[in-house]
Enzyme design. Structure first.
Site, short mmCIF file in Angstrom:
data_model
loop_
_atom_site.label_atom_id
_atom_site.label_comp_id
_atom_site.label_asym_id
_atom_site.label_seq_id
_atom_site.Cartn_x
_atom_site.Cartn_y
_atom_site.Cartn_z
N ARG A 107 0.81 -1.21 0.00
CA ARG A 107 0.00 0.00 0.00
C ARG A 107 0.85 1.27 0.00
O ARG A 107 0.55 2.22 -0.72
CB ARG A 107 -0.96 -0.01 1.19
CG ARG A 107 -1.86 1.24 1.33
CD ARG A 107 -2.42 1.73 0.01
NE ARG A 107 -3.11 0.70 -0.74
CZ ARG A 107 -3.38 0.79 -2.03
NH1 ARG A 107 -2.99 1.85 -2.73
NH2 ARG A 107 -4.01 -0.20 -2.66
N LYS A 142 1.84 25.23 -5.32
CA LYS A 142 0.56 24.66 -4.89
C LYS A 142 0.64 23.14 -4.97
O LYS A 142 -0.06 22.48 -5.73
CB LYS A 142 -0.57 25.20 -5.75
CG LYS A 142 -0.78 26.71 -5.59
CD LYS A 142 -1.86 27.23 -6.51
CE LYS A 142 -2.03 28.74 -6.37
NZ LYS A 142 -3.05 29.28 -7.29
N LYS A 174 4.91 39.85 -5.26
CA LYS A 174 3.48 39.87 -5.51
C LYS A 174 2.86 41.16 -4.98
O LYS A 174 3.55 42.04 -4.46
CB LYS A 174 2.83 38.63 -4.88
CG LYS A 174 3.41 37.32 -5.44
CD LYS A 174 2.96 36.11 -4.66
CE LYS A 174 1.55 35.73 -5.00
NZ LYS A 174 1.44 35.15 -6.35
N GLU A 203 4.91 39.94 -10.17
CA GLU A 203 3.54 39.67 -10.59
C GLU A 203 2.82 40.99 -10.83
O GLU A 203 2.82 41.86 -9.97
CB GLU A 203 2.81 38.86 -9.52
CG GLU A 203 1.37 38.54 -9.87
CD GLU A 203 0.65 37.84 -8.74
OE1 GLU A 203 0.50 36.61 -8.80
OE2 GLU A 203 0.25 38.52 -7.78
N ASP A 224 -0.85 38.25 -14.36
CA ASP A 224 -1.86 37.56 -13.55
C ASP A 224 -3.26 37.84 -14.05
O ASP A 224 -3.73 38.98 -14.02
CB ASP A 224 -1.72 38.00 -12.08
CG ASP A 224 -2.65 37.24 -11.17
OD1 ASP A 224 -2.80 36.01 -11.36
OD2 ASP A 224 -3.23 37.86 -10.25
#
Length: 286
Positions: A107, A142, A174, A203, A224
């Protein structure tokens, strides 16, 4: 910056593989596999691992390390390598060793393989959509908790490229950084002072901010949530000065149109966070 291209990141990945194998065994096996004790210790078996989905394989080194730690006498014969395309029903791994060890490690090994192969597969689907454009597909931070390096390696196996690994290897200025520093020019200037050898990315959320970032000599400019017309105008204004990265609202339905605007790269968090595990199965042979 991709793991397979730079030795420092490769070394970190090797450390992560060792740590991950130890964590997986501690999590699943704990003080011992009580169900495996139903089987005589001297019993040996062979097993095959197949995929029930078409996929891109990723995770070989993790499984090798996991079984090395669990039982070094288990032998693994890989019939495919990381980055290879597998078809549903294909056997890609054969194992031989103590039956207890095969079942105890099953597993943990499959969990790792199904997640990293899913990341590589998802990335390959995206890469194929823009393969003829020359645009690079980038991952983001992320990632699934605890799997940062592993998933970024999987992205590379799928044909994508690694963005910065964390908060330490490149500047990404940012909106809140800009506000706290007093503007784009001030933020870029301070970044150059702190670490002149690291890339500086800004950004921006408008064409006006793009102009400011260009005037400040940013190395990379992230556009963005720009619309397609804005992206094309940004490419025109940039005229090859900085690397342009499109980000936001990137999915399989929008990716190609974004690439066709002429940007240099596209980043997408979906590569690592929106993945569906590959269906894998291990069966003992008769």
């Amino acid at each position: 910056m991709d793991f397979q291209d730079t030795q420092p990141y490769h070394n970190k990945l090797v450390e992560e593989i060792r740590d991950a194998a130890a964590r997986l065994l501690a999590e699943d096996v704990g003080p011992g596999d009580i169900t495996a004790r139903l089987i005589p210790a001297e019993q040996f078996a062979r097993a095959r691992v197949i995929t029930r989905d078409d996929c891109v394989l990723c995770g070989v080194a993790w499984v090798d390390e996991l079984f090395r730690r669990l039982d070094a006498t288990v032998t693994l014969r890989w019939l495919a390598a990381d980055g290879d395309t597998l078809t549903a029903g294909q056997c890609f791994l054969e194992l031989e060793g103590a039956t207890r060890s095969l079942l105890t490690g099953e597993r943990a090994a499959l969990n790792l393989l199904q997640t990293l192969s899913a990341t590589a597969t998802h990335t390959r689907h995206y890469v194929d959509l823009i393969a003829d454009t020359g645009v690079r597909l980038l991952d983001t931070r992320k990632t699934l908790p605890g799997l940062r390096l592993a998933q970024k390696y999987a992205v590379a196996c799928g044909g994508g490229h690694n963005h910065r690994i964390g908060l330490w290897d490149a500047f990404l200025i940012k909106e809140n950084h800009i506000a706290a520093c007093g503007g784009i020019e001030a933020a870029v200037s301070e970044a150059r002072r702190i670490a002149s050898d690291l890339p500086v990315e800004v950004e921006v959320e408008s064409l006006d901010e793009l102009d400011q970032a260009l005037a400040a000599d940013a190395d990379i400019i992230m556009l963005d949530n720009f619309g397609l017309d804005e992206l094309r105008e940004a490419v025109r204004r940039n005229a090859g000065k900085a690397t342009l990265e499109a980000s936001g609202n990137v999915d399989r339905s929008t990716l190609r149109a974004i690439a066709d605007t002429g940007v240099d790269c596209i980043s997408s968090g979906a590569l690592t966070k929106d993945v569906k595990a590959i269906d894998l199965s291990m069966r003992l042979e008769d």
